[in-house]
Design an enzyme around this catalytic site. Structure first.
Site, PDB file in Angstrom:
ATOM      1  CG  HIS A 117      -1.982  -1.062   1.155  1.00  0.00           C
ATOM      2  ND1 HIS A 117      -2.827  -1.337   2.212  1.00  0.00           N
ATOM      3  CD2 HIS A 117      -2.328  -1.947   0.172  1.00  0.00           C
ATOM      4  CE1 HIS A 117      -3.633  -2.332   1.895  1.00  0.00           C
ATOM      5  NE2 HIS A 117      -3.342  -2.720   0.667  1.00  0.00           N
ATOM      6  CD  GLN A 349      -6.718  -9.029   3.063  1.00  0.00           C
ATOM      7  OE1 GLN A 349      -6.663  -8.386   2.016  1.00  0.00           O
ATOM      8  NE2 GLN A 349      -7.860  -9.248   3.691  1.00  0.00           N
ATOM      9  CG  PHE A 350       1.086  -9.901   4.733  1.00  0.00           C
ATOM     10  CD1 PHE A 350       1.005 -10.225   6.085  1.00  0.00           C
ATOM     11  CD2 PHE A 350       0.964 -10.918   3.814  1.00  0.00           C
ATOM     12  CE1 PHE A 350       0.820 -11.536   6.501  1.00  0.00           C
ATOM     13  CE2 PHE A 350       0.779 -12.235   4.205  1.00  0.00           C
ATOM     14  CZ  PHE A 350       0.704 -12.551   5.562  1.00  0.00           C
ATOM     15  CB  CYS A 351       0.179  -3.077   4.129  1.00  0.00           C
ATOM     16  SG  CYS A 351      -0.188  -2.597   5.834  1.00  0.00           S
ATOM     17  CB  ALA A 352       0.210  -6.490  -0.253  1.00  0.00           C
TER      18      ALA A 352
END
Length: 402
Positions: A117, A349-352
């Protein structure tokens, strides 16, 4: 002792049965632990710490020298060229937001939806390309849309799959069309050299907290022309050269000061520079071989773990793996690994989000994974050992079977 030794590498944690074990930290992709070089650089500065620039006396003068020396060391680390600047920021997200505000009017940004992100969200009206399934697909997709009005913003290594992107090849395509290239090196810099020319990058961004220097600083390095022409990122002291008596009667600084308004983070800059200096003299080839050995050991160990799907290609990647866990909730599994086995990993979701959703959708289409909120990720670095890898794969197998 080595400058790259991990502080707290002997951290212990107590398990529910009363046993005390060494904590296995496998969440380097989120934040890497501090290395000795960074901690010692901060400790050395603290007795003489003062505000940088313009002050008199030993504190200010010492601090100013340390701050600008840190900039020089980071410039060497990234292979800064004549006409490049090194700006200290808060982190990669801050660096990319700064650059996004500095784009000349009419610039189009090209990026892939698989970006973190930090590199997905700051750009005005970006052209989002589908996350490619191969380097060849990535090159073809960029070739179809790039032109001289564009800037290509691309990750160096995925924070989800660990995949190392074909940055140099993408940059060659972009430059042949007159476009510029921005590289999000947050995940690449801790694992591989990140020379601007070697990558073909016009701009490079990374975070101290992922580079073993968790003191709140980041870096934006690259071509000065857009940065010096843009409005300051933060209005205030340091960014202003002169301020008159009426609103608007002012001139802005040029160079890094233009975008470093306010009192800069001297300790963060010094910590980053200390790690950069240590990595510049380290045997990076040996560190790479060791990491790849650990990665191979992890992949081999996962072969014996039930109900998991490993994402990521077989071509080169850094020490990051993400797993779908069939019918299991990754967040619950991560919690059990921490509580029952003393292992720190990450779930989600690991900022993705777009990339993780695409991976999960593909896995579900193969009938492997029930709908879920995310993946389980294990990531490692300088302080990781074969024991850590074996503990993780063994514990994961136990938790999934129970």
């Amino acid at each position: 002792m080595s400058a790259l030794d991990i502080i707290g590498d002997d951290l212990k944690t107590e398990l529910p049965g009363g046993e005390t074990v060494r904590f296995t930290y496998l969440d380097y992709a989120a934040s890497a632990p501090c290395v000795r070089a960074a901690a010692e650089a901060v400790a050395e500065l603290l007795p003489r710490y003062g505000s940088v620039h313009r002050g008199t006396g030993v504190r200010s003068q010492t601090s100013t020298v340390a701050y600008e020396l840190a900039r020089d060391v980071v410039a060497e680390f990234v292979g800064a060229r004549p006409g490049d600047e090194v700006i200290f920021t808060r982190n990669t997200t801050d660096s990319l937001n700064l650059l996004a505000r500095a784009l000349p009017g009419g610039t189009r940004t090209i990026l892939f939806e698989g970006e973190h992100h930090a590199n997905l969200l700051p750009w005005p009206d970006p052209v989002r390309l589908p996350a490619p399934s191969s380097p060849e697909q990535a090159l073809a997709a960029v070739s179809a849309v790039i032109d001289e009005r564009c800037v290509l913003a691309v990750t160096g290594a995925s924070n989800v799959t660990g995949e190392i992107w074909p940055v140099r090849e993408l940059a060659d395509i972009a430059h042949a069309s007159g476009a510029r290239v921005v590289v999000d090196a947050a995940q690449l810099a801790p694992h591989r050299p990140v020379g601007l020319d070697d990558l073909g990058a016009d701009y490079l961004a990374f975070s101290g907290h992922k580079l073993y220097a968790p003191f709140g600083a980041g870096v934006l390095a690259g071509r000065a022309d857009w940065l010096d022409a843009a409005e300051p990122y933060l209005y205030g002291g340091g960014a202003s050269a002169t301020v008159g008596d009426r609103p608007g009667d002012l001139t802005w600084a040029v160079g890094p000061a233009r975008h470093e308004g306010g009192t800069p983070n001297l300790l963060g800059a010094a910590a980053i520079a200390a790690v950069c200096a240590a990595l510049l003299v380290a045997d990076r080839d040996a560190l790479h071989r060791r990491e790849q050995d650990l990665l191979a050991r992890l992949r081999d160990g996962l072969d014996g773990v039930p109900e998991q799907s490993l994402f990521g290609p077989d071509h080169p990647r850094v020490g990051i793996v993400s797993l779908a866990l069939g019918r299991h909730d990754p967040a619950r599994i991560a919690h059990r690994l921490g509580r029952e086995h003393g292992i720190g990993v990450r779930a989600g979701q690991f900022c993705a989000h777009p990339l993780v959703r695409r991976l999960l959708d593909a896995d579900r289409a193969d009938g492997c994974t029930a709908p879920g909120a995310g993946l389980l990720r294990a990531s490692f670095g300088l302080g990781s050992t074969t024991e850590d890898i074996d503990r993780f794969t063994g514990a994961l197998a136990d938790v999934l079977r129970s």
